[in-house]
Write a protein that holds these residues in place. Structure first.
Motif, mmCIF file in Angstrom:
data_model
loop_
_atom_site.group_PDB
_atom_site.id
_atom_site.type_symbol
_atom_site.label_atom_id
_atom_site.label_comp_id
_atom_site.label_asym_id
_atom_site.label_seq_id
_atom_site.Cartn_x
_atom_site.Cartn_y
_atom_site.Cartn_z
ATOM 1 N N ALA A 181 1.484 13.297 -5.361
ATOM 2 C CA ALA A 181 1.514 12.328 -4.264
ATOM 3 C C ALA A 181 1.752 13.032 -2.935
ATOM 4 C CB ALA A 181 2.601 11.283 -4.509
ATOM 5 N N LYS A 182 1.420 12.350 -1.877
ATOM 6 C CA LYS A 182 1.617 12.876 -0.530
ATOM 7 C C LYS A 182 2.208 11.798 0.355
ATOM 8 C CE LYS A 182 -3.314 12.072 0.532
ATOM 9 N NZ LYS A 182 -3.867 12.093 -0.842
ATOM 10 N N PHE A 231 -4.650 6.719 2.210
ATOM 11 C CA PHE A 231 -4.373 7.904 1.397
ATOM 12 C C PHE A 231 -5.651 8.574 0.898
ATOM 13 C CE2 PHE A 231 -0.414 5.495 1.188
ATOM 14 C CZ PHE A 231 0.501 6.495 1.490
ATOM 15 N N PRO A 234 -6.733 10.416 4.946
ATOM 16 C CA PRO A 234 -5.542 10.309 5.792
ATOM 17 C C PRO A 234 -5.839 10.276 7.287
ATOM 18 C CG PRO A 234 -5.128 11.833 3.993
ATOM 19 C CD PRO A 234 -6.588 11.494 3.938
ATOM 20 N N ASP A 276 2.846 7.637 -0.897
ATOM 21 C CA ASP A 276 1.748 7.161 -1.746
ATOM 22 C C ASP A 276 2.274 6.386 -2.951
ATOM 23 O OD1 ASP A 276 -0.515 6.784 -3.252
ATOM 24 O OD2 ASP A 276 -1.187 8.864 -3.160
ATOM 25 N N ASP A 314 0.798 -1.226 0.000
ATOM 26 C CA ASP A 314 0.000 0.000 0.000
ATOM 27 C C ASP A 314 0.830 1.274 0.000
ATOM 28 O OD1 ASP A 314 0.978 -0.287 2.596
ATOM 29 O OD2 ASP A 314 -0.807 0.593 3.513
ATOM 30 N N ALA A 315 2.131 1.178 0.300
ATOM 31 C CA ALA A 315 2.930 2.400 0.441
ATOM 32 C C ALA A 315 4.410 2.055 0.490
ATOM 33 C CB ALA A 315 2.534 3.154 1.720
ATOM 34 N N THR A 348 0.981 4.105 -4.998
ATOM 35 C CA THR A 348 0.144 3.975 -6.191
ATOM 36 C C THR A 348 0.308 5.173 -7.120
ATOM 37 O OG1 THR A 348 -1.476 2.622 -5.024
ATOM 38 C CG2 THR A 348 -2.216 3.727 -7.036
ATOM 39 N N ASN A 349 0.195 6.378 -6.572
ATOM 40 C CA ASN A 349 0.324 7.571 -7.408
ATOM 41 C C ASN A 349 1.760 7.823 -7.842
ATOM 42 O OD1 ASN A 349 -2.262 8.850 -7.921
ATOM 43 N ND2 ASN A 349 -2.426 9.085 -5.708
#
Length: 518
Positions: A254-255, A305, A308, A244, A220-221, A246-247
């Motif tokens: 992304a964050k 995400f 959050p 993040d 996931d991250a 995926t992005n």
């Protein structure tokens, strides 16, 4: 002597200490994509202000025990049952800007091996060892980002391979000379070619130096753990962040989601996925740290995400281990042959990586750290290792052991550990004594060996020089990685010296596999 009974190694779990941390900090990244393949970019000159990378440590907080090491291995088994493959020199000081410590690190992908040191990057063919991309300032890769990643001082690079995505993940921290601007620099390749194009991200840490960053790849991250030193000053606690994935793989905005911890937490190590079987659906990322001279602490990071605020950092679960004393906690730092210097083993923290594997029947984590030697030999340092099972449900120390100690006069330190698909374990490290220049070897075990026991070591290379006048820095870590193609081949990266000197380190890359792994 280690017992063969797993029940002797069961952890005592303290559920009452469990806490759930909420309300994370959310940081949005600036991002870009390299306009050219990395191999075609104009290299940036080396420009760090000092040849010695800045070191930030918390006030002395040693783990000290008066109890003898109950799991120090005193029985010698036959030589580790592995077949050697490649064994060759990696980046040297002259190719990497000459900074110490080199923070030697490497990982293996579909067809390539990537090595990083402070602050260089090189790529090799994993079948032949042929150098595909000559050592290049890693900052070259981050230049399209601007900011500190492009023009500041860089340190602590890590290269790892996202096996599920078939992409390379390259990270470093960046800072200005006054530590008033600090960033994490992250690059994700757009293919399995580590010399090609990359998506780039820069995450701001403000005026806090995010020191000793360590990385874990999870479905996931990407999990990034650091130690916090505002303005490069006093330690204020550990920090753990989820990026993040995926992005970032798509090159989108992304964050990262972060939890700050207090000063009781230091050098968290995030789980890093090996193998083709993902963790059970929805599994949090597991994170481990040294707690006391008889305990480890296990945490669980769940990142959301989409919302959050739903993210949580849960723990700790306390795992009881055999008593130990940190290497260097009582002025027993690593001796090098005269006229050498005393080297810091970083015995106050776990060493990179916290390798995770899901075998279907059970989940397992393996970890290691440097401890004070025991017994009549009073070895300066030994390597303690652990296998933790069932981290998602009822975590236990399934087995543990200490390599070295006893009557040994050889110091062993700066290890890295991993498991292959059969459950075979390999542990590499540096070794030295008053008559042995710092050299590199590894030990290993197969599942049929008695619990807590390692087969006798195999040598990777004998050092022919000693580090001098380099501010007691060695390491600050090494790396043991697994080839995703066969899930059997181990790759170990570590430093050594060919000739006595201050900054003239060399690095070595070696691959091997257990004879029963196919």
């Amino acid at each position: 002597m280690c017992s063969g009974l797993a029940l002797l190694f069961l952890a005592m779990i303290s559920a009452s200490a469990q806490q759930v941390q909420r309300n994370p900090i959310v940081v949005h990244a600036t991002h870009a994509t390299t306009p050219l393949a990395f191999r075609d970019m104009t290299p940036v000159p080396w420009h760090n202000a000092s040849k010695v990378m800045p070191e930030h440590d918390r006030a002395p907080h040693p783990h000290i025990s008066s109890v003898p090491d109950a799991v120090s291995q005193s029985v010698a088994l036959p030589p580790v049952s592995t077949s050697p493959l490649l064994n060759f020199d990696g980046i040297t000081d002259a190719q990497g800007g000459g900074f110490v410590p080199p923070d030697t690190n490497a990982s293996v992908g579909a067809t390539q091996v990537v090595e990083t040191v402070n602050v260089a990057y090189s790529v090799y063919d994993k079948t032949t060892g042929t150098q595909i991309m000559a050592p290049t300032n890693i900052q070259t890769l981050y230049t399209p980002l601007g900011g500190q990643c492009a023009k500041g001082n860089l340190s602590d690079p890590i290269a790892t391979y996202d096996k599920a995505a078939g992409r390379w993940l390259i990270t470093a921290i960046a800072f200005n000379n006054t530590f008033t601007i600090n960033n994490a620099c992250v690059a994700i390749s757009t293919s399995s070619d580590a010399t090609g194009t990359f998506h780039l991200y820069q995450f701001a840490y403000g005026t806090t130096v995010p020191d000793y960053p360590k990385l874990g790849v999870w479905p996931d991250a990407y999990y990034l753990t650091t130690n916090s030193f505002p303005l490069g000053g006093a330690f204020t606690g550990a920090e753990t962040c989820a990026l993040d994935r995926t992005n970032m793989l798509a090159g989108n905005k992304a964050k990262m989601i972060c939890f700050k911890r207090g000063t009781a937490d230091y050098s968290l190590m995030p789980a890093d996925l090996d193998g083709t079987t993902a963790p059970p659906a929805g599994s949090p990322n597991y994170q481990l740290e040294l707690a006391t001279s008889t305990t480890l602490k296990l945490f669980k990071f769940h990142a959301d995400f989409i919302v959050p605020a739903n993210s949580t950092f849960r723990g700790p679960t306390t795992l009881t281990v055999a008593a130990y004393t940190d290497a260097c906690a009582t002025s027993n730092c690593i001796p090098e042959p005269s006229p050498g210097e005393k080297l810091d083993a970083l015995g106050d923290r776990l060493m990179y990586r916290l390798a995770y594997r899901n075998f279907g029947t059970h989940e397992a984590l393996v970890a290691n750290h440097s401890i004070k030697g025991s017994g009549t030999g009073k070895a300066a340092s030994s390597v303690r290792w652990y296998e933790v099972r069932s981290p998602g449900s009822f975590p236990v120390i399934f087995q543990q052991g200490t390599v070295g100690g006893g009557t040994s006069s050889v110091a062993r330190w700066m290890g890295s550990i991993a498991m292959d698909k059969n459950g075979d374990i390999a542990l590499g490290y540096s070794k030295s004594s008053s008559t042995l220049k710092p050299s590199i070897e590894y030990v290993g075990r197969v599942p049929t060996d008695a619990l807590g026991m390692m087969e006798s070591p195999k040598l990777i290379i004998t050092g022919t020089g000693v580090q001098q006048s380099s501010f007691n820095r060695w390491g600050d870590y090494s790396s043991m990685a697994i080839d995703p193609a066969d899930d059997c081949t181990f790759w170990y990266a570590q430093e050594y010296y060919k000739a006595t000197g201050s900054f003239n380190f060399a690095t070595r890359l070696a691959s091997f596999k257990f004879t029963t792994c196919h």
